[in-house]
Design an enzyme around this catalytic site. Structure first.
Site, mmCIF file in Angstrom:
data_model
loop_
_atom_site.group_PDB
_atom_site.id
_atom_site.type_symbol
_atom_site.label_atom_id
_atom_site.label_comp_id
_atom_site.label_asym_id
_atom_site.label_seq_id
_atom_site.Cartn_x
_atom_site.Cartn_y
_atom_site.Cartn_z
ATOM 1 C CB THR A 1 -12.693 2.456 -8.671
ATOM 2 O OG1 THR A 1 -13.485 1.694 -7.904
ATOM 3 C CG2 THR A 1 -11.534 1.617 -9.610
ATOM 4 N NE ARG B 1 -13.712 5.457 1.656
ATOM 5 C CZ ARG B 1 -13.319 4.166 1.156
ATOM 6 N NH1 ARG B 1 -12.402 4.170 0.071
ATOM 7 N NH2 ARG B 1 -13.719 3.072 1.428
ATOM 8 C CB CYS C 1 -19.992 0.941 -2.942
ATOM 9 S SG CYS C 1 -18.572 -0.066 -2.479
ATOM 10 C CG ASP D 1 -2.065 0.931 1.004
ATOM 11 O OD1 ASP D 1 -3.124 0.472 0.916
ATOM 12 O OD2 ASP D 1 -1.830 2.270 1.069
HETATM 13 N N1 LIG Z 1 -15.369 -0.419 0.725
HETATM 14 C C1 LIG Z 1 -16.190 -1.354 0.236
HETATM 15 O O1 LIG Z 1 -17.155 -1.661 0.896
HETATM 16 C C2 LIG Z 1 -15.956 -1.775 -1.195
HETATM 17 C C3 LIG Z 1 -16.978 -2.868 -1.479
HETATM 18 C C4 LIG Z 1 -16.822 -3.871 -2.599
HETATM 19 C C5 LIG Z 1 -15.931 -3.061 -3.559
HETATM 20 N N2 LIG Z 1 -15.156 -2.035 -3.404
HETATM 21 C C6 LIG Z 1 -14.339 -1.682 -4.410
HETATM 22 O O2 LIG Z 1 -13.184 -1.974 -3.986
HETATM 23 C C7 LIG Z 1 -12.146 -0.968 -4.328
HETATM 24 C C8 LIG Z 1 -11.162 -0.793 -3.206
HETATM 25 O O3 LIG Z 1 -12.056 0.028 -2.033
HETATM 26 P P1 LIG Z 1 -11.723 0.048 -0.637
HETATM 27 O O4 LIG Z 1 -13.040 0.511 -0.002
HETATM 28 O O5 LIG Z 1 -11.064 -1.057 -0.111
HETATM 29 O O6 LIG Z 1 -10.797 1.390 -0.782
HETATM 30 P P2 LIG Z 1 -9.752 2.186 0.230
HETATM 31 O O7 LIG Z 1 -9.499 3.304 -0.030
HETATM 32 O O8 LIG Z 1 -10.161 1.780 1.566
HETATM 33 O O9 LIG Z 1 -8.389 1.282 0.085
HETATM 34 C C9 LIG Z 1 -7.505 1.270 -1.181
HETATM 35 C C10 LIG Z 1 -6.186 1.324 -0.429
HETATM 36 O O10 LIG Z 1 -5.391 1.155 -1.925
HETATM 37 C C11 LIG Z 1 -4.176 2.149 -1.550
HETATM 38 N N3 LIG Z 1 -3.600 2.507 -2.785
HETATM 39 C C12 LIG Z 1 -4.198 3.599 -3.767
HETATM 40 N N4 LIG Z 1 -3.344 3.563 -4.929
HETATM 41 C C13 LIG Z 1 -2.376 2.546 -4.639
HETATM 42 C C14 LIG Z 1 -1.467 2.199 -5.523
HETATM 43 N N5 LIG Z 1 -1.060 2.492 -6.641
HETATM 44 N N6 LIG Z 1 -0.318 1.044 -5.149
HETATM 45 C C15 LIG Z 1 -0.694 0.408 -3.880
HETATM 46 N N7 LIG Z 1 -1.592 0.941 -2.931
HETATM 47 C C16 LIG Z 1 -2.461 2.030 -3.585
HETATM 48 C C17 LIG Z 1 -4.783 3.308 -0.765
HETATM 49 O O11 LIG Z 1 -3.706 3.994 -0.382
HETATM 50 C C18 LIG Z 1 -5.574 2.570 0.077
HETATM 51 O O12 LIG Z 1 -5.062 1.945 1.456
HETATM 52 C C19 LIG Z 1 -12.909 0.082 -4.895
HETATM 53 O O13 LIG Z 1 -12.893 -0.267 -6.409
HETATM 54 C C20 LIG Z 1 -14.002 -0.062 -4.502
HETATM 55 O O14 LIG Z 1 -15.329 0.514 -5.209
HETATM 56 C C21 LIG Z 1 -15.202 -1.517 -2.060
#
Ligand SMILES: NC(=O)c1ccc[n+]([C@@H]2O[C@H](COP(=O)([O-])OP(=O)(O)OC[C@H]3O[C@@H](n4cnc5c(N)ncnc54)[C@H](O)[C@@H]3O)[C@@H](O)[C@H]2O)c1
Length: 432
Positions: free
Chosen positions: A91, A337, A266, A41
């Site tokens: 995303t 968020r 989401c 990360d």
């Molecule tokens: N949060 C949810 O409930 C949920 C549920 C289903 C799907 N999603 C999808 O899953 C994906 C991730 O969501 P999330 O909620 O875990 O996001 P998040 O922001 O909690 O976590 C993403 C992590 O990725 C890291 N990151 C960003 N760019 C990076 C890079 N280039 N290299 C390495 N690390 C990097 C960030 O520092 C962060 O810690 C999104 O596409 C989201 O839409 C989220």
């Protein structure tokens, strides 16, 4: 069993997870129980916290991680001995409500620079149908000088977890999997079967899997939008929407959704990925965009209601005091968020109303840094309006005595989530 899974199970290879947020951390916890995992990360603070077994999102206790099987780093260049990557970077959308693919592009670039023949990259981030093939794979090819499908393969498996939900978890929710060919599909399926007891659903193609995920959230968004529109209409008529829905729900084929604030990473974001793609293809998605527009109106509707109540008693807005209970985008999570409660607070502040905010889950420093809003530790004094905006478990226990002690005699409690339905008899309560 495929060679890739065998090498992971025998400890000859590690699985690399990129992006350790709400989606990446549950994968880290589950996979580390069984195989070696390298977590990457770009946020060093997250790496430091996870290195001590502390989940920055407060979802997992420290004993959820098998630290013996986990290596963490902030730079993909430090990753060794991996041939399988799972990408869970965010995303989000831009200010203009179009896909912001920067994190996904940047992660694809870093992986591309490390990619070797025989590697497999699985994307989990929510995207529009076609994004993996049109955006991510070309970057992987360009950075690696390798040829897709000949030298490396790609899968897509959307994440469906619901943070804060202890019932529908990663292990007991069917995982949709897809791959660029039948062999890849088999490998992707095997990898997830290591941690998903509920099994996998093999989608016909990467695009189908991408679309399935988006549709799940679009459906929910549009259904809630219909309830919100009904609430706006019934407010003008002067009837309670929850009472209407309760009555209507007695029919066998009525689908019960509730009106409310639609925020988060989401439901309030993903539909814009599909509407972007639709418009790129020359189709204007009326229903989806109208639903978004209605849902985005609700924070303004609530602030207007509060202002109207304050005006009733001849109090000037700058003298009025409002307590907001709950600022995260939903119950029992710390995730701020796209919280629509923040929009509500900002509307109230724009009228110079005094607003106190309490939330047992929110991180005070993050709220202040990202949104300029201060978190109070407890309510203080009496309020003209109390808005219980999130159904945190701590709020469910609060009773009439608690609220009557902090609400002025003419005060109004906004039970946004209808969590006290019928329970508060001696104070004025508004609900949808
Ligand atoms: N949060 C949810 O409930 C949920 C549920 C289903 C799907 N999603 C999808 O899953 C994906 C991730 O969501 P999330 O909620 O875990 O996001 P998040 O922001 O909690 O976590 C993403 C992590 O990725 C890291 N990151 C960003 N760019 C990076 C890079 N280039 N290299 C390495 N690390 C990097 C960030 O520092 C962060 O810690 C999104 O596409 C989201 O839409 C989220």
């Amino acid at each position: 069993m495929q060679m890739r899974t065998k090498a992971l199970l025998e400890g000859h290879r590690s699985l690399c997870l990129i992006g350790l947020g709400y989606v990446g951390v549950p994968l880290l916890a589950s996979f580390s129980d069984i195989i070696k995992v390298v977590g990457v990360d770009t946020d060093e603070a997250k790496i430091n916290s996870l290195n001590q077994g502390i989940d920055p999102n407060q979802e997992f206790a420290s004993d959820s991680f098998n630290l013996d099987n986990i290596k963490l780093c902030s730079n993909l260049n430090e990753v060794l001995n991996c041939d399988t990557y799972i990408v869970t970077v965010p995303t989000p959308i831009t200010k203009n409500k179009t896909p912001n693919l920067s994190p996904l592009k940047s992660a694809s670039k870093s992986i591309g620079q490390k990619l070797k023949k025989g590697d497999l990259v699985i994307f989990e981030s929510t995207v529009y149908p076609g994004c993996t093939e049109e955006v991510c794979i070309p970057i992987l090819e360009q950075e690696s000088n390798l040829e897709f499908q000949k030298d490396f393969n790609v899968g897509y498996s959307p994440e469906r977890i619901n943070p804060g939900d202890k019932v529908h978890r990663l292990d007991n929710t069917i995982k949709i999997v897809s791959g660029d060919n039948p062999d890849t599909l088999l490998e992707v399926s095997e990898i997830y079967r290591l941690i998903i007891n509920a099994g996998v659903h093999k989608a016909d193609s990467i695009k189908v899997a991408e679309a399935a995920k988006i549709v799940e959230n679009v459906q929910r968004d549009v259904n809630i939008a219909l309830m919100n529109e009904l609430a706006l209409i019934f407010d003008r008529i002067g009837i309670n929407t929850n009472s209407v829905l309760e009555a209507a729900s007695t029919k066998w084929n009525f689908h019960r959704y509730s009106p409310g604030l639609v925020g988060g990473h989401c439901i309030s974001v993903d539909p814009y990925y599909l509407t972007y793609k639709a418009q790129e293809l020359g189709y204007f998605p009326n229903v989806i965009l109208s639903g978004r527009e209605v849902n985005n109106r609700i924070s303004r509707f609530l602030s207007n209601k509060i202002v109207q109540h304050i005006g009733k008693f001849g109090l000037s807005l700058s003298e009025a005091r409002v307590l907001i209970k709950g600022v995260t985008f939903k119950e029992n999570v710390s995730d701020l968020r796209n919280s629509k409660v923040i929009d509500l607070i900002n509307h109230l502040l724009s009228y110079s109303i005094h607003v106190d905010v309490v939330d047992p889950w929110a991180n005070a420093a993050e709220l202040n840094k990202n949104y300029g809003i201060k978190l109070a530790s407890t309510p203080s004094g009496k309020y003209d309006c109390i808005v219980v905006s999130v159904k945190h478990k701590q709020f469910l226990e609060l009773d009439e005595l608690y609220y009557s002690n902090i609400l002025k005699p003419d005060g109004l409690l906004f039970d946004v989530k209808n969590q006290y339905s019928g329970k508060l008899k001696n104070i004025a309560v508004w609900s949808f």
